[in-house]
Structure formats: structure tokens, C-alpha cells
Design a protein around this motif. Structure first.
Motif, short mmCIF file in Angstrom:
data_model
loop_
_atom_site.label_atom_id
_atom_site.label_comp_id
_atom_site.label_asym_id
_atom_site.label_seq_id
_atom_site.Cartn_x
_atom_site.Cartn_y
_atom_site.Cartn_z
N SER A 194 -2.01 8.27 2.18
CA SER A 194 -2.50 9.43 1.43
C SER A 194 -2.97 10.52 2.39
O SER A 194 -2.66 11.70 2.21
CB SER A 194 -3.65 9.01 0.50
OG SER A 194 -3.22 8.08 -0.47
N GLY B 137 -5.45 -1.40 0.44
CA GLY B 137 -6.28 -0.21 0.37
C GLY B 137 -6.26 0.63 1.64
O GLY B 137 -6.19 1.87 1.58
N VAL C 262 -10.66 5.28 -2.62
CA VAL C 262 -10.00 3.98 -2.48
C VAL C 262 -11.04 2.86 -2.47
O VAL C 262 -11.86 2.78 -1.56
CB VAL C 262 -9.17 3.90 -1.18
CG1 VAL C 262 -8.42 2.57 -1.10
CG2 VAL C 262 -8.18 5.07 -1.09
N GLY D 156 0.82 -1.22 0.00
CA GLY D 156 0.00 0.00 0.00
C GLY D 156 0.85 1.26 0.00
O GLY D 156 0.54 2.25 -0.68
N ALA E 122 -8.17 -1.18 -5.24
CA ALA E 122 -7.30 -2.07 -4.46
C ALA E 122 -8.10 -3.25 -3.92
O ALA E 122 -7.84 -3.73 -2.82
CB ALA E 122 -6.64 -1.29 -3.33
N VAL F 217 -14.02 5.56 0.57
CA VAL F 217 -13.39 4.26 0.72
C VAL F 217 -14.50 3.20 0.66
O VAL F 217 -15.68 3.51 0.85
CB VAL F 217 -12.62 4.12 2.05
CG1 VAL F 217 -11.51 5.15 2.15
CG2 VAL F 217 -13.56 4.24 3.24
N VAL G 226 -8.93 12.16 1.39
CA VAL G 226 -9.57 10.89 1.03
C VAL G 226 -11.07 11.06 1.22
O VAL G 226 -11.57 11.15 2.34
CB VAL G 226 -9.05 9.73 1.90
CG1 VAL G 226 -9.71 8.41 1.48
CG2 VAL G 226 -7.53 9.62 1.78
N PHE H 295 -7.81 4.68 -6.40
CA PHE H 295 -7.04 3.47 -6.11
C PHE H 295 -7.96 2.25 -6.11
O PHE H 295 -8.64 1.99 -5.10
CB PHE H 295 -6.36 3.57 -4.73
CG PHE H 295 -5.22 4.53 -4.64
CD1 PHE H 295 -4.15 4.45 -5.51
CD2 PHE H 295 -5.20 5.51 -3.65
CE1 PHE H 295 -3.07 5.33 -5.41
CE2 PHE H 295 -4.14 6.39 -3.54
CZ PHE H 295 -3.07 6.31 -4.43
N ALA I 266 -2.93 2.42 1.80
CA ALA I 266 -2.89 3.49 0.79
C ALA I 266 -3.71 4.69 1.25
O ALA I 266 -3.30 5.84 1.10
CB ALA I 266 -3.40 2.98 -0.55
N ALA I 267 -4.88 4.42 1.84
CA ALA I 267 -5.73 5.50 2.35
C ALA I 267 -5.04 6.23 3.50
O ALA I 267 -5.03 7.47 3.55
CB ALA I 267 -7.08 4.95 2.81
#
Length: 417
Positions: free
Chosen positions: A231, A224, A217, A192, A294, A241, A238, A292, A227-228
Motif C-alpha cells: 500500500s 498485514g 492495518v 498480502g 489481517a 498498524v 498508511v 485491513f 499489505a502495509a
């Protein structure tokens, strides 16, 4: 006649063929890369808990070692077959060469359903598999790692079995191990985190400020959620999600640390009070800067690609964008960070783990993350230059960078005459 277009091995061969032709390389480059240099199929017998013997089929494929020992995961899944493993090994060659790792591509697995096995049976199966392939793997020969339905504990059993056979601790045999026996700090979050690093570099190439970007995301698992979180930590907003049960949206931004705590407590995203529910399909089509995917494969298709409004799609999952959708997005000017780079953070930190094992000197998590950013950003910059040079998608640019690098190694080693 059977349709071979969906055969992953055939698709991998075609990608190499196109790369060789685009670069104007010697035909011999494709002749070498179109098939693995070594393919092993082994019987893996083990004793079930009830005392009965069962035999599964195992595989290990070593595609090309021009750049160094082969490297790639081990998966336990009922659908594991030779063509799939060959294709995955070929893609690992691309991934390693793209990241400038001193590896070629390898892959392996056992055709089995771990859900039907007890923990003790999985351990016995893992040890027997290593016994079956121990002569063809090693820290300077072929280095396995976890993949589908395998994990650090399984890697620990495997490295222990190999060490017993060799009569010495050989922690550098396998990566993705538990920290206490030579695993690397930062490995769990590497995929991620690497996805964000690669995407941030692409944003820089395109003149987009990642820190001011709006991000969505799809998928809130290991890749994921990390990555969230990264970010959010870097200053991006964000706004959405999702997980398998649906998504959350807040135009003003979601506080990811708060959401992670909610998920830890409630074991789900559903019901989070500081965002409104949306579907996974709606999330994909939000007006954001960065998307993203993911979660699962084939999420962006010819049917919905025209509705994608993100400027950048960063693939955290394997194959979330179909080939037809890829072409549509490219024509629209949407840049896709392909999975071959997007989720390469894992193998990059696996390389760091191997280096630490070989030197017996272990790094801090801060150093691991710093080096990961360096590798991911450099690879993305090189891909973008190749994209601009040939006017191709970043996915094809990845093959061009990797094929050129492997061909150079084969040339100087005297493989090409």
C-alpha cells in the motif's frame, strides 16, 4: 438439540443453498455441492523419539472436481476434525472457482499438537501421512499445500516421500515448497499482495483513488506487513498498524520501510518513536478509507461494526468480520472484500507454482506478481458486477460467481440431467 449454527460445515452448506436459489439453478446443483464427493479418514502411526508408537487421525477431503483436480491446504492442529475439513474444502471450491483456477476444493490435516513434537517427529509424522493418503493425491488428482502449523519444510518432506513411493520426482504434487525444489517466486508475499490488488480494484469500482487513500492495518504478520508495504509502495498513506501488543498511529502517515527495519531490529512494533500508541480497538474505528483486518477472526462484531468509519474493509485474516457485523456494514454502505477473495493470493500463486512444476519452466517474480494482479483484479470486478446485479454483499456475490461457474462445468460434463 445441539446448535448447528456455528458448525462450519452447516454454514458452508447453507451458503451454497442460498447461492443456488438466488441464481435459480437446478436443485441438483445443491444436491451435489452440499457434501464432498470423497472423504478420507486415515490412521497415521509413527515412532516417537523415545521409541514408542503413537497413532494420530488424519483427514483428506475432496469436495468437487468439476473444474479440475482438487486443491487445498494441510493443517496440523489439535482441533482438526472432519466437519471442519469438509467446510474448508467447500470454501476452497468457492475460492478456486472465483479466481478461475482450474481446480476444485480440497483440504486435509492431522489432529495433533506440533508444539509437543520434535522436528524429527514432525518429519516422520509428515511422511507417514503422505504414505497413508498417497493413492488419493497427485498432480492431476489432488494437490495439497501448507496451512495452519505446516510450512515449506514440511511440504518438502511430503513431496520427497511421495516421490520415493512413486520412484520419480513429482514436484507438482504439492505447492508452497521451498524455492530450490520447485517453489514459486513471490509465494511468501502473495497473500498480502493479492489483498491489496483486490482492494485496489474495488476502490476503482467505487471511484476511490487508492493512491490517495488513508489505510489502517490490523495485524503486522506476513499478510498485514506485506499489505502495509505494498500500500505504501503504491502511494497510499498508511496511518496505523498494529500487532498483538497494540498499535501505532501517525495522522501524517507511517514510513513502512522504516517501521519494518525497526521491527526487524527490535522484534516488535512497540516503542517505535515516529508514531503514537493506540489500541487494536481504536485502530479499527479510525476515520480511514481502507481498513485491513489481517490478524484474528471475529474482530469486527455487532458491538463495534457501527463504529467502523472505513469505506472499504479488506479481509486479510480468515473470518475477521462476524455475520452480524457483515450485515451492519452492508447497511452502512461499507464494502467488505471477503476473505474468500481477500486472502486468495496464496492459492493463486500456488496455482502458478503448479503450472511451473508441470511445464518445468519457471517465472520471474515480476511475472508472478503481474499475473497475480490480473487474477485478483478480474475476480473482484466480476464479484462487484454480481453484487450490483443482485444487490447482495460481496461475500454472497463471491458464492454466486463461484457456484455459477462450478454449475456450468458440471452441466457441460453431463453431471446434471
Amino acid at each position: 438439540m445441539a446448535d448447528t449454527s456455528l458448525n462450519p460445515y452447516v454454514r458452508a452448506q447453507q451458503s451454497f443453498k442460498e447461492a443456488v436459489e438466488t441464481l435459480g439453478l437446478e436443485p441438483a446443483v445443491y444436491e451435489i455441492l452440499k457434501q464432498p464427493m470423497r472423504t478420507f479418514e486415515v490412521a497415521v502411526p509413527f515412532i516417537r523419539d523415545d521409541g514408542n508408537l503413537q497413532v494420530f487421525t488424519g483427514y483428506r477431503v475432496q469436495h468437487n472436481d468439476a473444474l479440475g483436480p482438487t486443491k487445498g491446504g494441510l493443517r496440523f492442529h489439535p482441533n482438526v476434525n472432519l466437519d471442519e475439513v469438509k467446510a474448508l474444502a467447500m470454501w476452497m471450491t468457492v475460492k478456486c472457482a472465483l479466481l478461475e483456477l482450474p481446480y476444485g476444493g480440497g483440504k486435509g490435516g492431522i489432529a495433533c499438537d506440533v508444539d509437543q513434537l520434535s522436528e524429527r517427529e514432525i518429519e516422520r509424522l509428515s511422511r507417514e501421512y503422505i504414505r497413508a493418503i498417497n493413492l488419493v493425491i497427485g498432480p492431476d488428482k489432488d494437490i495439497p499445500a501448507p496451512d495452519v502449523s505446516t510450512n515449506p519444510q514440511i511440504m518438502a518432506w511430503m513431496v520427497d516421500e511421495y516421490s520415493r513411493i512413486r520412484g520419480e520426482n513429482t514436484f507438482g504434487l504439492i505447492t508452497g515448497k521451498p524455492l530450490v525444489i520447485g517453489g514459486s517466486r513471490g509465494r511468501v508475499e502473495a497473500t498480502g499482495r493479492g489483498l491489496v490488488f483486490a482492494t485496489r480494484q474495488l476502490a476503482k469500482e467505487l471511484g476511490i483513488e487508492f493512491e490517495k487513500a488513508r489505510v489502517a492495518v490490523q495485524g503486522f504478520g506476513n499478510v498485514g506487513s506485506v499489505a502495509a508495504a505494498i500500500s505504501h509502495e503504491l502511494g497510499a498513506t498508511v496511518v496505523a498498524v498494529s500487532d498483538k501488543d497494540g498499535g501505532l498511529y501517525n495522522a501524517g502517515g507511517i514510513n513502512i520501510p522504516d517501521l519494518l527495519e525497526y521491527k526487524r531490529t527490535h522484534r516488535a512494533l512497540k516503542g517505535y518513536p515516529k508514531a503514537e500508541p493506540i489500541s487494536n480497538q481504536e485502530l479499527l474505528e479510525l476515520p480511514v478509507d481502507i481498513l485491513f483486518p489481517a490478524a484474528l477472526e471475529n474482530q469486527i462484531t455487532a458491538d463495534n461494526a457501527k463504529n467502523i468509519r472505513a469505506k472499504i474493509v479488506g479481509e486479510g485474516a480468515n473470518g475477521p468480520t462476524t455475520p452480524e457485523a457483515d450485515a451492519i456494514l452492508f447497511d452502512k454502505g461499507v464494502m467488505v472484500v471477503p476473505d474468500v477473495l481477500g486472502n486468495a493470493g496464496g492459492v493463486t500463486v500456488s496455482y502458478f507454482e503448479w503450472v511451473q512444476n508441470q511445464t518445468r519452466f519457471y517465472w520471474s517474480e515480476e511475472e508472478v506478481n503481474h499475473r497475480l494482479e490480473e487474477y485478483m483484479s478480474r475476480a473482484m470486478a466480476e464479484m462487484h458486477r454480481m453484487h450490483e446485479r443482485y444487490g447482495v454483499t460481496l461475500r454472497k456475490a463471491a458464492y454466486l460467481v463461484a457456484t455459477e461457474r462450478v454449475a456450468s462445468a458440471m452441466r457441460v460434463r453431463g453431471w446434471l440431467k
